[in-house]
Structure formats: C-alpha cells, structure tokens
Design a protein around this motif. Sequence first.
Motif, PDB file in Angstrom:
ATOM      1  N   GLU A  15      28.655  41.419  23.439  1.00 47.39           N
ATOM      2  CA  GLU A  15      30.092  41.676  23.294  1.00 47.39           C
ATOM      3  C   GLU A  15      30.412  43.148  23.549  1.00 47.39           C
ATOM      4  N   ALA A  16      29.556  44.040  23.056  1.00 49.98           N
ATOM      5  CA  ALA A  16      29.764  45.470  23.287  1.00 49.98           C
ATOM      6  C   ALA A  16      29.595  45.799  24.771  1.00 49.98           C
ATOM      7  N   ARG A  17      28.604  45.177  25.433  1.00 46.40           N
ATOM      8  CA  ARG A  17      28.414  45.406  26.871  1.00 46.40           C
ATOM      9  C   ARG A  17      29.635  44.932  27.649  1.00 46.40           C
ATOM     10  N   ARG A  18      30.180  43.800  27.253  1.00 48.12           N
ATOM     11  CA  ARG A  18      31.379  43.285  27.930  1.00 48.12           C
ATOM     12  C   ARG A  18      32.553  44.247  27.754  1.00 48.12           C
ATOM     13  N   SER A  19      32.703  44.787  26.564  1.00 54.80           N
ATOM     14  CA  SER A  19      33.779  45.744  26.292  1.00 54.80           C
ATOM     15  C   SER A  19      33.594  47.020  27.113  1.00 54.80           C
ATOM     16  N   LEU A  20      32.375  47.539  27.165  1.00 53.53           N
ATOM     17  CA  LEU A  20      32.099  48.745  27.949  1.00 53.53           C
ATOM     18  C   LEU A  20      32.325  48.501  29.437  1.00 53.53           C
ATOM     19  N   THR A  21      31.962  47.315  29.905  1.00 55.34           N
ATOM     20  CA  THR A  21      32.173  46.949  31.306  1.00 55.34           C
ATOM     21  C   THR A  21      33.658  46.935  31.635  1.00 55.34           C
ATOM     22  N   CYS A  22      34.455  46.344  30.754  1.00 60.69           N
ATOM     23  CA  CYS A  22      35.905  46.285  30.972  1.00 60.69           C
ATOM     24  C   CYS A  22      36.527  47.687  30.943  1.00 60.69           C
ATOM     25  N   GLU A  23      36.044  48.548  30.051  1.00 63.74           N
ATOM     26  CA  GLU A  23      36.558  49.922  29.989  1.00 63.74           C
ATOM     27  C   GLU A  23      36.234  50.688  31.269  1.00 63.74           C
ATOM     28  N   ALA A  24      35.017  50.517  31.784  1.00 63.94           N
ATOM     29  CA  ALA A  24      34.627  51.196  33.024  1.00 63.94           C
ATOM     30  C   ALA A  24      35.453  50.667  34.196  1.00 63.94           C
ATOM     31  N   ALA A  25      35.673  49.350  34.244  1.00 67.39           N
ATOM     32  CA  ALA A  25      36.490  48.764  35.315  1.00 67.39           C
ATOM     33  C   ALA A  25      37.919  49.292  35.239  1.00 67.39           C
ATOM     34  N   ALA A  26      38.457  49.399  34.032  1.00 67.42           N
ATOM     35  CA  ALA A  26      39.822  49.910  33.861  1.00 67.42           C
ATOM     36  C   ALA A  26      39.909  51.361  34.336  1.00 67.42           C
ATOM     37  N   ALA A  27      38.897  52.165  34.010  1.00 65.81           N
ATOM     38  CA  ALA A  27      38.900  53.573  34.441  1.00 65.81           C
ATOM     39  C   ALA A  27      38.823  53.672  35.965  1.00 65.81           C
ATOM     40  N   LEU A  28      38.017  52.813  36.580  1.00 68.61           N
ATOM     41  CA  LEU A  28      37.881  52.828  38.034  1.00 68.61           C
ATOM     42  C   LEU A  28      39.189  52.431  38.712  1.00 68.61           C
ATOM     43  N   VAL A  29      39.829  51.386  38.217  1.00 72.06           N
ATOM     44  CA  VAL A  29      41.096  50.924  38.806  1.00 72.06           C
ATOM     45  C   VAL A  29      42.194  51.956  38.583  1.00 72.06           C
ATOM     46  N   LYS A  30      42.195  52.601  37.436  1.00 74.87           N
ATOM     47  CA  LYS A  30      43.173  53.666  37.169  1.00 74.87           C
ATOM     48  C   LYS A  30      42.991  54.812  38.166  1.00 74.87           C
ATOM     49  N   LEU A  31      41.733  55.154  38.458  1.00 73.63           N
ATOM     50  CA  LEU A  31      41.432  56.186  39.449  1.00 73.63           C
ATOM     51  C   LEU A  31      41.928  55.764  40.831  1.00 73.63           C
ATOM     52  N   ALA A  32      41.670  54.516  41.213  1.00 77.83           N
ATOM     53  CA  ALA A  32      42.112  54.013  42.521  1.00 77.83           C
ATOM     54  C   ALA A  32      43.637  54.050  42.623  1.00 77.83           C
ATOM     55  N   ALA A  33      44.316  53.679  41.552  1.00 75.55           N
ATOM     56  CA  ALA A  33      45.783  53.699  41.555  1.00 75.55           C
ATOM     57  C   ALA A  33      46.304  55.128  41.687  1.00 75.55           C
ATOM     58  N   ARG A  34      45.696  56.059  40.946  1.00 74.76           N
ATOM     59  CA  ARG A  34      46.120  57.460  41.001  1.00 74.76           C
ATOM     60  C   ARG A  34      45.911  58.044  42.399  1.00 74.76           C
ATOM     61  N   GLU A  35      44.824  57.656  43.056  1.00 81.71           N
ATOM     62  CA  GLU A  35      44.505  58.169  44.392  1.00 81.71           C
ATOM     63  C   GLU A  35      45.126  57.326  45.509  1.00 81.71           C
ATOM     64  N   GLU A  36      45.859  56.280  45.135  1.00 85.57           N
ATOM     65  CA  GLU A  36      46.473  55.360  46.097  1.00 85.57           C
ATOM     66  C   GLU A  36      45.425  54.840  47.081  1.00 85.57           C
ATOM     67  N   ALA A  37      44.340  54.322  46.511  1.00 89.11           N
ATOM     68  CA  ALA A  37      43.212  53.851  47.307  1.00 89.11           C
ATOM     69  C   ALA A  37      42.915  52.394  47.000  1.00 89.11           C
ATOM     70  N   GLN A  38      42.294  51.734  47.947  1.00 90.89           N
ATOM     71  CA  GLN A  38      41.764  50.388  47.730  1.00 90.89           C
ATOM     72  C   GLN A  38      40.291  50.539  47.355  1.00 90.89           C
ATOM     73  N   ILE A  39      39.653  49.448  46.950  1.00 89.12           N
ATOM     74  CA  ILE A  39      38.287  49.524  46.445  1.00 89.12           C
ATOM     75  C   ILE A  39      37.345  48.716  47.338  1.00 89.12           C
ATOM     76  N   ALA A  40      36.192  49.315  47.655  1.00 90.70           N
ATOM     77  CA  ALA A  40      35.137  48.628  48.411  1.00 90.70           C
ATOM     78  C   ALA A  40      33.898  48.537  47.525  1.00 90.70           C
ATOM     79  N   LEU A  41      33.367  47.322  47.377  1.00 89.95           N
ATOM     80  CA  LEU A  41      32.195  47.079  46.535  1.00 89.95           C
ATOM     81  C   LEU A  41      31.044  46.538  47.375  1.00 89.95           C
ATOM     82  N   GLU A  42      29.838  47.052  47.134  1.00 87.34           N
ATOM     83  CA  GLU A  42      28.663  46.473  47.783  1.00 87.34           C
ATOM     84  C   GLU A  42      28.385  45.114  47.151  1.00 87.34           C
TER      85      GLU A  42
END
Length: 177
Positions: A76-103
């Motif tokens: 449960e803690a890993r899931r929460s940390l994963t969601c927090e990291a994803a939220a931070a990444l998407v917030k960064l993409a929104a701020r930079e007006e960028a799309q996301i590319a994942l391997e």
Amino acid sequence: RFVRTAEGESIPEGSSPWEVLITVDEAVPEAAFCAGRRTLGVDVNADHLAWALIAPDGNRLKTGRIDLPLQGFSAEARRSLTCEAAAALVKLAAREEAQIALEILDFARKKRELALRPESAGRRRMLHALPYAAVLEAIRRRAARAGIGVRGVNPAYTSVIGRVNFATRHGIGTHRA
C-alpha cells in the motif's frame, strides 16, 4: 468496502458507526501525442524516475529525477509513493507544456535470465520488487486526467544514444540522458 468509524470521531446521533465506501472505475480518454511539441522522456528505475525535457528539434532542455524509494515499504505504501511520483511527473509535464514518452520494457526475459544465475539474487529481488507496470499505469492515468499525451516508445538503443549524445558531453547520468 465496509469501514468502521475510528474511535474518537463523532458519529451523528442515530447513525451507525459503519460506512460503505465504493470505488468506481471510470474510463478516461487519453490525450493525443503530437509531433512538434516538447516531450518529457521518462526512464523508470528501481529507486527513481529520471526525466529529460526535449525540444521539438531533439535538443535536451532540462533533466532531473523524481525519487521513488520503494524498497522496504508495504504494498500500500509503494502504491502511494508510485502515485505521488506520477503526480509530480505529470505536474512537471503540465508546467513545461510537454507530452510524455515512456520506454516500454519487457522484464519477462530478463527475469528468466536472472533466475538461471545464482549470483544475481540481489538484482533478481530488485527487479521483482519494481512495480514497473504500476508506475506506467499511474503515469498514464494522471496524464489522461490532465489532458497530457503519453506515448510508449521502443527502448532499443535509447541508453546508447543518450550516453553518446548527451551523457558524456553534458556530464549527466545515462538514465537522464
């Protein structure tokens, strides 16, 4: 799910101490991935997300990392940390007006190879503990809600190209390159 109200919390008179919580899965349409826009390239690692902001012409603008310390935590803690990291990444993409590319990586073959070598027990544990699919899913869901396009890319030679073109020249690690 039935949940009992915690001790010390007030319960309205005549009400039950039990609550019913309902989870609903809702389809969120994915945003389009467009050529000619800034792109945030993401490398998922065992302990962090490395990212590089790339201009439409292919030049690196910025790089960074988002810590993802998952070892030693409950599911449960890993899931929460994963969601927090994803939220931070998407917030960064929104701020930079960028799309996301994942391997898009396939760990099945790597896991089979490591299972055959007894000296690789530590790497095998690390690889099995990495919730790679859950990280990608969390990023995709957050990005869809924010209207940010996400695209899976073929990982062939991405590390080699990053090392040759950016890591040595700019003094950054291969994950961010």
